[in-house]
Design a protein around this motif. Structure first.
Motif, PDB file in Angstrom:
ATOM      1  N   LEU A  66      -4.105 -22.824  30.763  1.00  0.00           N
ATOM      2  CA  LEU A  66      -2.865 -23.379  30.213  1.00  0.00           C
ATOM      3  C   LEU A  66      -2.474 -22.658  28.932  1.00  0.00           C
ATOM      4  O   LEU A  66      -1.298 -22.319  28.728  1.00  0.00           O
ATOM      5  CB  LEU A  66      -3.051 -24.872  29.945  1.00  0.00           C
ATOM      6  CG  LEU A  66      -1.893 -25.614  29.272  1.00  0.00           C
ATOM      7  CD1 LEU A  66      -0.642 -25.550  30.135  1.00  0.00           C
ATOM      8  CD2 LEU A  66      -2.284 -27.065  29.004  1.00  0.00           C
ATOM      9  N   SER A  70       0.896 -20.175  28.680  1.00  0.00           N
ATOM     10  CA  SER A  70       2.020 -20.576  27.836  1.00  0.00           C
ATOM     11  C   SER A  70       2.346 -19.489  26.810  1.00  0.00           C
ATOM     12  O   SER A  70       1.460 -18.777  26.338  1.00  0.00           O
ATOM     13  CB  SER A  70       1.693 -21.882  27.104  1.00  0.00           C
ATOM     14  OG  SER A  70       1.345 -22.897  28.027  1.00  0.00           O
ATOM     15  N   VAL A  92       6.748 -28.713  28.099  1.00  0.00           N
ATOM     16  CA  VAL A  92       6.365 -29.521  29.266  1.00  0.00           C
ATOM     17  C   VAL A  92       6.571 -28.728  30.554  1.00  0.00           C
ATOM     18  O   VAL A  92       5.726 -28.764  31.461  1.00  0.00           O
ATOM     19  CB  VAL A  92       7.182 -30.831  29.305  1.00  0.00           C
ATOM     20  CG1 VAL A  92       6.957 -31.567  30.625  1.00  0.00           C
ATOM     21  CG2 VAL A  92       6.806 -31.724  28.132  1.00  0.00           C
ATOM     22  N   SER A  94       6.444 -25.494  30.939  1.00  0.00           N
ATOM     23  CA  SER A  94       5.371 -24.504  31.020  1.00  0.00           C
ATOM     24  C   SER A  94       4.059 -25.159  31.444  1.00  0.00           C
ATOM     25  O   SER A  94       3.304 -24.597  32.249  1.00  0.00           O
ATOM     26  CB  SER A  94       5.197 -23.818  29.662  1.00  0.00           C
ATOM     27  OG  SER A  94       4.147 -22.884  29.695  1.00  0.00           O
ATOM     28  N   THR A  95       3.803 -26.354  30.927  1.00  0.00           N
ATOM     29  CA  THR A  95       2.584 -27.090  31.283  1.00  0.00           C
ATOM     30  C   THR A  95       2.581 -27.458  32.761  1.00  0.00           C
ATOM     31  O   THR A  95       1.556 -27.341  33.442  1.00  0.00           O
ATOM     32  CB  THR A  95       2.458 -28.365  30.428  1.00  0.00           C
ATOM     33  OG1 THR A  95       2.449 -28.018  29.041  1.00  0.00           O
ATOM     34  CG2 THR A  95       1.180 -29.122  30.763  1.00  0.00           C
ATOM     35  N   THR A  99      -0.036 -26.019  35.507  1.00  0.00           N
ATOM     36  CA  THR A  99      -0.867 -26.987  36.221  1.00  0.00           C
ATOM     37  C   THR A  99      -0.732 -26.822  37.729  1.00  0.00           C
ATOM     38  O   THR A  99      -1.729 -26.877  38.465  1.00  0.00           O
ATOM     39  CB  THR A  99      -0.486 -28.423  35.818  1.00  0.00           C
ATOM     40  OG1 THR A  99      -0.575 -28.560  34.396  1.00  0.00           O
ATOM     41  CG2 THR A  99      -1.414 -29.433  36.472  1.00  0.00           C
ATOM     42  N   LEU A 144      -2.372 -32.578  34.788  1.00  0.00           N
ATOM     43  CA  LEU A 144      -1.186 -32.669  33.932  1.00  0.00           C
ATOM     44  C   LEU A 144      -1.440 -33.654  32.794  1.00  0.00           C
ATOM     45  O   LEU A 144      -1.040 -33.409  31.645  1.00  0.00           O
ATOM     46  CB  LEU A 144       0.024 -33.111  34.752  1.00  0.00           C
ATOM     47  CG  LEU A 144       1.362 -33.176  33.997  1.00  0.00           C
ATOM     48  CD1 LEU A 144       1.775 -31.790  33.515  1.00  0.00           C
ATOM     49  CD2 LEU A 144       2.445 -33.775  34.892  1.00  0.00           C
ATOM     50  N   GLY A 147      -3.421 -31.929  30.336  1.00  0.00           N
ATOM     51  CA  GLY A 147      -2.564 -31.005  29.604  1.00  0.00           C
ATOM     52  C   GLY A 147      -1.784 -31.704  28.498  1.00  0.00           C
ATOM     53  O   GLY A 147      -1.648 -31.179  27.385  1.00  0.00           O
ATOM     54  N   ARG A 151      -2.071 -31.276  24.382  1.00  0.00           N
ATOM     55  CA  ARG A 151      -0.910 -31.075  23.516  1.00  0.00           C
ATOM     56  C   ARG A 151      -0.907 -32.076  22.361  1.00  0.00           C
ATOM     57  O   ARG A 151      -0.578 -31.732  21.221  1.00  0.00           O
ATOM     58  CB  ARG A 151       0.372 -31.222  24.341  1.00  0.00           C
ATOM     59  CG  ARG A 151       1.629 -30.912  23.555  1.00  0.00           C
ATOM     60  CD  ARG A 151       1.724 -29.437  23.244  1.00  0.00           C
ATOM     61  NE  ARG A 151       2.404 -29.207  21.976  1.00  0.00           N
ATOM     62  CZ  ARG A 151       2.764 -28.004  21.542  1.00  0.00           C
ATOM     63  NH1 ARG A 151       2.501 -26.937  22.272  1.00  0.00           N
ATOM     64  NH2 ARG A 151       3.361 -27.859  20.383  1.00  0.00           N
ATOM     65  N   TYR A 224       2.816 -38.318  28.266  1.00  0.00           N
ATOM     66  CA  TYR A 224       4.000 -37.482  28.044  1.00  0.00           C
ATOM     67  C   TYR A 224       4.871 -38.069  26.936  1.00  0.00           C
ATOM     68  O   TYR A 224       5.321 -37.344  26.030  1.00  0.00           O
ATOM     69  CB  TYR A 224       4.814 -37.363  29.329  1.00  0.00           C
ATOM     70  CG  TYR A 224       6.247 -36.932  29.089  1.00  0.00           C
ATOM     71  CD1 TYR A 224       6.556 -35.617  28.754  1.00  0.00           C
ATOM     72  CD2 TYR A 224       7.293 -37.864  29.165  1.00  0.00           C
ATOM     73  CE1 TYR A 224       7.864 -35.231  28.502  1.00  0.00           C
ATOM     74  CE2 TYR A 224       8.596 -37.482  28.921  1.00  0.00           C
ATOM     75  CZ  TYR A 224       8.881 -36.169  28.587  1.00  0.00           C
ATOM     76  OH  TYR A 224      10.169 -35.793  28.332  1.00  0.00           O
ATOM     77  N   SER A 227       3.109 -37.672  23.641  1.00  0.00           N
ATOM     78  CA  SER A 227       3.161 -36.273  23.230  1.00  0.00           C
ATOM     79  C   SER A 227       4.542 -35.910  22.697  1.00  0.00           C
ATOM     80  O   SER A 227       4.669 -35.225  21.674  1.00  0.00           O
ATOM     81  CB  SER A 227       2.807 -35.373  24.421  1.00  0.00           C
ATOM     82  OG  SER A 227       3.031 -34.016  24.121  1.00  0.00           O
TER      83      SER A 227
END
Length: 241
Positions: A66, A70, A92, A94-95, A99, A144, A147, A151, A224, A227
């Motif tokens: 990851l 990125s 997000v 890119s994540t 993933t 995810l 991920g 973050r 999410y 984050s």
């Protein structure tokens, strides 16, 4: 140049998962080819698709993938963004792509080698193909979530190293608490990771899919939102890149 970097990154993951597949399944390749062998090689307790592998062995490689996938964030570019939400959406996106690639490569390696060593007949008999499609979605949500956790830690600590270490450590700790302290008696999100194993044993479990996916979607959504909130409020000028 950027395309070459992505190509080498993807190729390195193919090689990594190939080596990992053989190290996990080498002893099984000597067994008679039958449906039980398919279950052994894709069980949730041991081997390539085990929960232990997913939580303890493959989290750190995912975070490295990851990070390398990125684009490097620059304070000037982030500050110039008129809307921080848009900047976060780019992260997000890119994540999500990273993933999908990571999980896709992981399962593709399993699919290819399983087909080569076990044959189409056994894979069809155990509903392997339909199961792996659902497993793709399940693992995507699982990683995810990791991920997003990575973050969150990065935005709080402003340190990639700490985010990598604490992100991987958090999953190891969660796994140990779940299986050693709680002894697997109480439900946690990790318990849904055995669904591929159950699918192979019992056949398609369509009616159970919502009960498996909804908790994972909810967990990913919560992280999410958390984050996003942390990213929007953080002070970029205090971060050293």
């Amino acid at each position: 140049m950027l395309k070459n970097r992505y190509f080498l990154l993807i190729l390195s993951m193919v090689l990594f998962f190939s080596v990992f597949w053989f190290t996990q399944n080498l002893e099984y390749l000597k067994f008679p080819k039958n449906t039980e062998l398919v279950l052994f090689m894709n069980g949730s307790l041991y081997g390539y698709a085990s929960i232990k592998s997913l939580c303890l062995m493959l989290v750190f490689p995912y975070l490295i993938f990851l990070l390398l996938f990125s684009k490097k964030e620059r304070i000037v570019s982030l500050v110039r963004e008129k809307n921080r939400i848009q900047a976060h959406h780019k992260i997000v996106k890119s994540t999500i792509i990273a993933t999908v690639l990571y999980v896709g490569i992981y399962l593709s390696v399993n699919l290819i080698f399983s087909f080569l060593f076990l044959g189409n007949k056994l894979l069809t008999a155990t509903n392997f193909y339909s199961g792996i499609l659902f497993y793709l979605l399940l693992l995507f949500l699982f990683y995810l979530t990791i991920g997003f956790l990575f973050r969150i830690i990065y935005d709080i600590t402003a340190s990639i190293g700490q985010a990598l270490i604490f992100g991987a450590f958090a999953m190891c700790l969660f796994y140990l608490i779940d299986w050693i302290i709680l002894e697997g008696l109480y439900w946690t999100p990790l318990h849904t990771l055995n669904f591929f194993d159950l699918w192979l044993q019992n056949g398609p479990m369509i009616s159970e899919i919502p009960y498996v996916l909804i908790p994972n979607v909810a967990t990913a959504l919560i992280l999410y939102l958390l984050s996003s909130n942390i990213f929007i409020k953080k002070d970029f000028y205090s971060y050293e890149k």
